[in-house]
Scaffold this active site. Structure first.
Site, PDB file in Angstrom:
ATOM      1  N   ARG A  29       8.233 -40.084-109.206  1.00  0.00           N
ATOM      2  CA  ARG A  29       6.822 -40.390-109.064  1.00  0.00           C
ATOM      3  C   ARG A  29       6.126 -39.289-108.275  1.00  0.00           C
ATOM      4  O   ARG A  29       6.740 -38.619-107.457  1.00  0.00           O
ATOM      5  CB  ARG A  29       6.633 -41.728-108.323  1.00  0.00           C
ATOM      6  CG  ARG A  29       6.940 -42.949-109.172  1.00  0.00           C
ATOM      7  CD  ARG A  29       6.697 -44.238-108.416  1.00  0.00           C
ATOM      8  NE  ARG A  29       7.632 -44.379-107.311  1.00  0.00           N
ATOM      9  CZ  ARG A  29       7.375 -44.119-106.054  1.00  0.00           C
ATOM     10  NH1 ARG A  29       6.160 -43.730-105.673  1.00  0.00           N
ATOM     11  NH2 ARG A  29       8.294 -44.259-105.139  1.00  0.00           N
ATOM     12  N   TYR A  62       8.080 -39.093-116.935  1.00  0.00           N
ATOM     13  CA  TYR A  62       9.068 -39.701-116.042  1.00  0.00           C
ATOM     14  C   TYR A  62       8.754 -41.162-115.705  1.00  0.00           C
ATOM     15  O   TYR A  62       7.644 -41.486-115.266  1.00  0.00           O
ATOM     16  CB  TYR A  62       9.205 -38.911-114.725  1.00  0.00           C
ATOM     17  CG  TYR A  62      10.226 -39.595-113.875  1.00  0.00           C
ATOM     18  CD1 TYR A  62      11.584 -39.414-114.135  1.00  0.00           C
ATOM     19  CD2 TYR A  62       9.863 -40.532-112.915  1.00  0.00           C
ATOM     20  CE1 TYR A  62      12.537 -40.138-113.445  1.00  0.00           C
ATOM     21  CE2 TYR A  62      10.815 -41.248-112.220  1.00  0.00           C
ATOM     22  CZ  TYR A  62      12.147 -41.043-112.482  1.00  0.00           C
ATOM     23  OH  TYR A  62      13.099 -41.764-111.815  1.00  0.00           O
ATOM     24  N   LYS A  74       5.163 -49.823-112.151  1.00  0.00           N
ATOM     25  CA  LYS A  74       4.428 -49.672-110.897  1.00  0.00           C
ATOM     26  C   LYS A  74       2.912 -49.710-111.110  1.00  0.00           C
ATOM     27  O   LYS A  74       2.178 -50.288-110.309  1.00  0.00           O
ATOM     28  CB  LYS A  74       4.839 -48.380-110.184  1.00  0.00           C
ATOM     29  CG  LYS A  74       6.316 -48.353-109.792  1.00  0.00           C
ATOM     30  CD  LYS A  74       6.643 -49.505-108.874  1.00  0.00           C
ATOM     31  CE  LYS A  74       8.106 -49.848-108.804  1.00  0.00           C
ATOM     32  NZ  LYS A  74       8.947 -49.094-107.927  1.00  0.00           N
ATOM     33  N   HIS A 114       6.551 -55.394-104.034  1.00  0.00           N
ATOM     34  CA  HIS A 114       7.678 -54.498-104.339  1.00  0.00           C
ATOM     35  C   HIS A 114       8.951 -55.140-103.762  1.00  0.00           C
ATOM     36  O   HIS A 114       9.498 -54.672-102.770  1.00  0.00           O
ATOM     37  CB  HIS A 114       7.407 -53.134-103.694  1.00  0.00           C
ATOM     38  CG  HIS A 114       8.315 -52.028-104.147  1.00  0.00           C
ATOM     39  ND1 HIS A 114       8.525 -50.892-103.392  1.00  0.00           N
ATOM     40  CD2 HIS A 114       9.051 -51.871-105.267  1.00  0.00           C
ATOM     41  CE1 HIS A 114       9.353 -50.085-104.037  1.00  0.00           C
ATOM     42  NE2 HIS A 114       9.689 -50.655-105.172  1.00  0.00           N
ATOM     43  N   SER A 150      11.366 -47.547-101.984  1.00  0.00           N
ATOM     44  CA  SER A 150      12.092 -46.989-103.119  1.00  0.00           C
ATOM     45  C   SER A 150      13.421 -46.371-102.665  1.00  0.00           C
ATOM     46  O   SER A 150      13.471 -45.671-101.655  1.00  0.00           O
ATOM     47  CB  SER A 150      11.246 -45.922-103.796  1.00  0.00           C
ATOM     48  OG  SER A 150      10.003 -46.490-104.162  1.00  0.00           O
ATOM     49  N   CYS A 179      15.976 -47.756-101.326  1.00  0.00           N
ATOM     50  CA  CYS A 179      16.444 -48.258-100.035  1.00  0.00           C
ATOM     51  C   CYS A 179      17.271 -49.532-100.181  1.00  0.00           C
ATOM     52  O   CYS A 179      17.460 -50.276 -99.206  1.00  0.00           O
ATOM     53  CB  CYS A 179      15.279 -48.481 -99.087  1.00  0.00           C
ATOM     54  SG  CYS A 179      14.562 -46.946 -98.501  1.00  0.00           S
ATOM     55  N   ASP A 193      13.150 -55.311-108.320  1.00  0.00           N
ATOM     56  CA  ASP A 193      12.116 -54.340-107.927  1.00  0.00           C
ATOM     57  C   ASP A 193      10.748 -54.967-107.677  1.00  0.00           C
ATOM     58  O   ASP A 193      10.041 -54.540-106.781  1.00  0.00           O
ATOM     59  CB  ASP A 193      11.995 -53.263-109.018  1.00  0.00           C
ATOM     60  CG  ASP A 193      11.282 -52.000-108.539  1.00  0.00           C
ATOM     61  OD1 ASP A 193      11.590 -51.528-107.421  1.00  0.00           O
ATOM     62  OD2 ASP A 193      10.412 -51.496-109.265  1.00  0.00           O
ATOM     63  N   ARG A 211      18.284 -42.074-113.186  1.00  0.00           N
ATOM     64  CA  ARG A 211      18.207 -43.540-113.278  1.00  0.00           C
ATOM     65  C   ARG A 211      18.794 -44.054-114.587  1.00  0.00           C
ATOM     66  O   ARG A 211      18.961 -43.309-115.543  1.00  0.00           O
ATOM     67  CB  ARG A 211      16.751 -43.990-113.172  1.00  0.00           C
ATOM     68  CG  ARG A 211      16.160 -43.626-111.798  1.00  0.00           C
ATOM     69  CD  ARG A 211      15.107 -44.569-111.347  1.00  0.00           C
ATOM     70  NE  ARG A 211      14.703 -44.240-109.976  1.00  0.00           N
ATOM     71  CZ  ARG A 211      14.452 -45.147-109.047  1.00  0.00           C
ATOM     72  NH1 ARG A 211      14.561 -46.434-109.300  1.00  0.00           N
ATOM     73  NH2 ARG A 211      14.092 -44.776-107.829  1.00  0.00           N
TER      74      ARG A 211
HETATM   75  P1  GTP Z   1      13.815 -48.378-106.308  1.00  0.00           P
HETATM   76  O1  GTP Z   1      14.384 -48.703-107.646  1.00  0.00           O
HETATM   77  O2  GTP Z   1      13.531 -46.928-106.118  1.00  0.00           O
HETATM   78  O3  GTP Z   1      12.647 -49.221-105.906  1.00  0.00           O
HETATM   79  O4  GTP Z   1      14.954 -48.599-105.233  1.00  0.00           O
HETATM   80  P2  GTP Z   1      15.966 -49.721-104.734  1.00  0.00           P
HETATM   81  O5  GTP Z   1      15.449 -50.262-103.444  1.00  0.00           O
HETATM   82  O6  GTP Z   1      16.327 -50.678-105.810  1.00  0.00           O
HETATM   83  O7  GTP Z   1      17.189 -48.820-104.386  1.00  0.00           O
HETATM   84  P3  GTP Z   1      18.758 -48.948-104.614  1.00  0.00           P
HETATM   85  O8  GTP Z   1      19.299 -50.327-104.426  1.00  0.00           O
HETATM   86  O9  GTP Z   1      19.073 -48.306-105.898  1.00  0.00           O
HETATM   87  O10 GTP Z   1      19.242 -48.030-103.395  1.00  0.00           O
HETATM   88  C1  GTP Z   1      19.806 -46.841-103.598  1.00  0.00           C
HETATM   89  C2  GTP Z   1      20.271 -46.150-102.336  1.00  0.00           C
HETATM   90  O11 GTP Z   1      20.446 -47.016-101.228  1.00  0.00           O
HETATM   91  C3  GTP Z   1      21.620 -45.531-102.589  1.00  0.00           C
HETATM   92  O12 GTP Z   1      21.633 -44.296-101.946  1.00  0.00           O
HETATM   93  C4  GTP Z   1      22.581 -46.514-101.934  1.00  0.00           C
HETATM   94  O13 GTP Z   1      23.775 -45.901-101.587  1.00  0.00           O
HETATM   95  C5  GTP Z   1      21.784 -46.949-100.730  1.00  0.00           C
HETATM   96  N1  GTP Z   1      22.152 -48.296-100.230  1.00  0.00           N
HETATM   97  C6  GTP Z   1      21.902 -49.473-100.830  1.00  0.00           C
HETATM   98  N2  GTP Z   1      22.360 -50.519-100.074  1.00  0.00           N
HETATM   99  C7  GTP Z   1      22.885 -49.970 -98.965  1.00  0.00           C
HETATM  100  C8  GTP Z   1      23.494 -50.516 -97.793  1.00  0.00           C
HETATM  101  O14 GTP Z   1      23.623 -51.723 -97.616  1.00  0.00           O
HETATM  102  N3  GTP Z   1      23.917 -49.626 -96.841  1.00  0.00           N
HETATM  103  C9  GTP Z   1      23.759 -48.280 -96.998  1.00  0.00           C
HETATM  104  N4  GTP Z   1      24.192 -47.473 -96.027  1.00  0.00           N
HETATM  105  N5  GTP Z   1      23.203 -47.720 -98.105  1.00  0.00           N
HETATM  106  C10 GTP Z   1      22.757 -48.556 -99.056  1.00  0.00           C
HETATM  107  C1  SPV Z   2      10.510 -46.710-107.247  1.00  0.00           C
HETATM  108  O1  SPV Z   2      10.320 -45.491-107.061  1.00  0.00           O
HETATM  109  O2  SPV Z   2      10.234 -47.569-106.377  1.00  0.00           O
HETATM  110  C2  SPV Z   2      11.100 -47.181-108.506  1.00  0.00           C
HETATM  111  C3  SPV Z   2      11.296 -46.218-109.585  1.00  0.00           C
HETATM  112  O3  SPV Z   2      11.400 -48.356-108.633  1.00  0.00           O
HETATM  113  S1  SPV Z   2       9.826 -45.836-110.443  1.00  0.00           S
HETATM  114  O4  SPV Z   2       9.707 -46.782-111.571  1.00  0.00           O
HETATM  115  O5  SPV Z   2       9.955 -44.472-110.937  1.00  0.00           O
HETATM  116  O6  SPV Z   2       8.700 -45.997-109.585  1.00  0.00           O
HETATM  117 MN    MN Z   3      10.761 -49.595-106.860  1.00  0.00          MN
END
Ligand code: GTP
Ligand code: SPV
Ligand code: MN
Length: 592
Positions: free
Chosen positions: A71, A199, A208, A228, A250, A252, A279, A373
């Site tokens: 993004r 993208y 989003k 979110h 994002s 996290c 999400d 992704r």
């Molecule tokens: P978006 O799709 O971007 O909104 O993100 P999301 O919040 O769904 O992110 P996702 O669950 O894919 O998190 C990805 C990152 O967070 C990776 O780098 C993981 O390794 C890290 N991660 C997720 N859960 C944990 C946790 O409990 N501990 C740690 N240390 N890292 C975590």
């Molecule tokens: C985020 O960035 O929080 C996502 C991926 O979930 S995107 O759809 O590219 O925004």
């Molecule tokens: Mn997201």
């Protein structure tokens, strides 16, 4: 022939088709035959690569342009009538000027291309939560992703009838010129225009742009919320399921938490976790006075790197069929995909995410882009909730906020009440990630994880949260918590094992919701007594001392933070809700 007689749709399309001037117009009906045909066409042009059909049936690889991998917050605009309405945390453009500029970029940009018209629903078709959209795009990649991420089909048009309540989305790839890339939302016009990107978050307009930016504005006007947030159900050994919504910025940990696998001890007792969403949550009050949430999406657009059979087996298994991979590494030996953190064996005969040859032996060049992704159908997910399609949504017991913070924020704490909970969400801060272009690892305020996604003035959005609280009986209002899986020790190591072990914290949260466990009242809210977090099975990873350190409230650090919150709030002038100013005063006094 158009599959609808809805005048507002026909007029808008007529107008936009004249503008972009395609060779051909194709309505997307969401049928398998049409999807197959588009997949074949995309493979012929090289837009997609078909992967090994035995190992990854119906899966495809796509590479975006190298300058178009995330993004672009700096080029995302809320085009409300006044700058005030967009607020200090959004980029703003005057709507008339924005339309003029975007139309000049879009003009004739479909020449030699096909216009695909996608009617889709966010939320189960026909649910009172759901909203319709139409996206016009010149990208087959977008069509195929939208067919996974949303409910696409002509039944959406039937449901809509003559109504004008649908979101207009125009996407033009143009020539992916980063200097002319704009992602513009016009909340007052139910309109999104996105140009010069291919993208995910920039072009899958249901996600989003609609389900958060436009929907947050709609929700404010119509008395509901677009957040979110992931939605998960925790099933206890008695078979009772309680639902939690959690907002993390994002990349996290939303997808990971939403699909978590309970630690062995919990599994043995009969605990299960069910995924409703990873999400986005749309939330409204039900007839019984509780808040209910649906996931408006139909698939997962998840971060690939770090996903493996240990960290998130459910996510990995979800990607085994019907999935589109974007910007991952291509293993040429068996025509499959790979990313950092999948396993310890990078392929030696491969192409890295840009398509250049790669042998997996260098650390400098990554196989997959950090924001690569997968787009996977929700129905593939082994732990998808039986309530996923429930048009009424699921009742929420708790809201959880959280971010990446090496210091300060404890593993978990509970707010004193709703308004304090809104304050806790409003002061969220987190280290930036690769999900958006720009620096990674910089701490910034990201209220409710909505900084890049709030479609109007963030202070008014906080007021909306406060107002929703006023309509809820205190015994029915979800309790509000904050978590931090990312606290680091002096050597820079994560102190908490995270992932599946996060259920230990969710258990405490749900016990607090039931009034089944005591807590320590501190300057910032209620913090667990260390003995109330179950460490069975991880005693050698987490000692009671280190748990106490993770639960610690360091007054000096909080006093500093309070100053920075005050500076942040000052940007909003007198629009800040009085309730939040009062909470800030309380925090300042408590940590003095
Ligand atoms: P978006 O799709 O971007 O909104 O993100 P999301 O919040 O769904 O992110 P996702 O669950 O894919 O998190 C990805 C990152 O967070 C990776 O780098 C993981 O390794 C890290 N991660 C997720 N859960 C944990 C946790 O409990 N501990 C740690 N240390 N890292 C975590
Ligand atoms: C985020 O960035 O929080 C996502 C991926 O979930 S995107 O759809 O590219 O925004
Ligand atoms: Mn997201």
């Amino acid at each position: 022939m158009a599959p609808t007689t809805n005048k507002s749709i026909l007029e808008w399309l007529d107008d936009k088709i004249k503008l972009v001037n395609p060779d051909k117009v194709v309505w997307i009906d969401g049928s398998n035959e049409q999807i197959e045909q588009l997949r074949a066409e995309a493979c012929k042009t090289g837009e997609m690569i078909k992967l090994n059909d035995e190992l990854l049936p119906d899966c495809y690889l796509h590479r975006t342009a190298e300058n178009d991998v995330a993004r672009v917050e700096g080029r995302t605009f809320i085009c409300a009538p006044t700058k005030e309405e967009a607020g200090p945390t959004n980029n703003w453009m005057d709507p008339a000027q924005a339309y003029e500029m975007l139309y000049s970029i879009a003009k004739d940009s479909y020449k030699g291309r096909t216009a695909y018209i996608i009617p889709y629903s966010m939320g189960p078709v026909g649910s009172q939560f759901s909203k319709a959209g139409i996206e016009m795009t010149d990208s087959i990649y977008v069509v195929l992703n939208m067919c996974i991420m949303t409910r696409v089909g002509f039944n959406v048009l039937d449901c809509l009838g003559d109504s004008n309540d649908w979101v207009r989305g125009l996407h033009c790839k143009c020539d992916i010129d980063a200097e002319k890339r704009y992602i513009c939302q016009f909340p007052q016009d139910n309109t999104i225009i996105s140009v010069n990107s291919g993208y995910g978050g920039n072009v899958l307009l249901g996600k989003k742009c609609f389900a958060l930016r436009i929907a947050s504005y709609q929700g404010r006007n119509e008395g509901w919320q677009a957040e979110h947030m992931l939605i998960l159900g925790v099933e206890n050994p008695k078979g009772e399921v309680k639902y939690i919504c959690a907002a993390f910025p994002s990349a996290c940990g939303k997808t990971n938490l939403a699909m978590l696998i309970p630690p062995e001890g919990y599994k043995a007792k009969g605990y299960k976790v069910w995924t409703v969403g990873d999400d986005i949550a749309w939330i409204r009050k039900g007839e019984d006075g509780r808040l209910y949430a649906i996931n408006p999406e139909n698939g997962f657009f998840g971060v690939a790197p770090g996903t493996n059979m240990k960290s998130n087996p459910n996510a990995l298994l979800t990607t085994k069929k019907g999935t589109i991979f974007t910007n991952v590494c291509h293993n040429l030996d068996n025509n499959t995909v790979w990313w950092e953190g999948l396993d310890k064996n990078p392929p030696e005969n491969a192409k890295e995410w840009t398509g250049k040859p790669w042998n997996g032996k260098t650390d400098e060049i990554k196989g997959a882009h950090p924001n690569s992704r997968f787009t996977a159908p929700a129905k593939n997910c082994p732990c998808i909730s039986s309530e996923f399609e429930n048009p009424q949504g699921v009742p929420i017991s708790a809201f959880v906020f959280g971010g990446r913070r090496a210091k300060l924020a404890p593993l978990v704490y509970q707010s004193r009440n709703w308004n304090h909970g809104v304050f806790v969400g409003s002061i969220m801060a987190s280290e930036t990630t690769a999900a958006a272009s720009g620096a990674v690892g910089v701490v910034r305020r990201d209220p409710m994880a909505m900084l890049p996604f709030c479609g109007y003035n963030m202070a008014d959005y906080w007021q909306h949260w406060i107002d929703i609280g006023k309509t809820l009986d205190s015994d029915k209002a979800p309790k509000i918590f904050n978590v931090n899986w990312f606290r680091k020790d002096e050597d820079g190591n994560f102190m908490w094992p995270g992932f599946g072990d996060n259920l230990r914290v969710l258990e405490w949260i749900l016990k607090r919701c039931e009034g089944a466990v005591d807590a320590k009242e501190t300057e910032i809210g209620f913090v667990p007594y260390a003995q109330d977090i179950n460490l069975e099975g991880i005693e050698d990873e987490v000692t009671v001392d280190s748990l106490n350190a993770m639960l610690g409230v360091e007054k000096e650090l909080w006093a500093e933070d309070a100053k920075s919150i005050e500076e942040f709030y000052a940007k909003f002038g007198d629009r800040i809700p009085a309730e939040l100013s009062a909470e800030l005063e309380t925090l300042k006094n408590n940590v003095k």
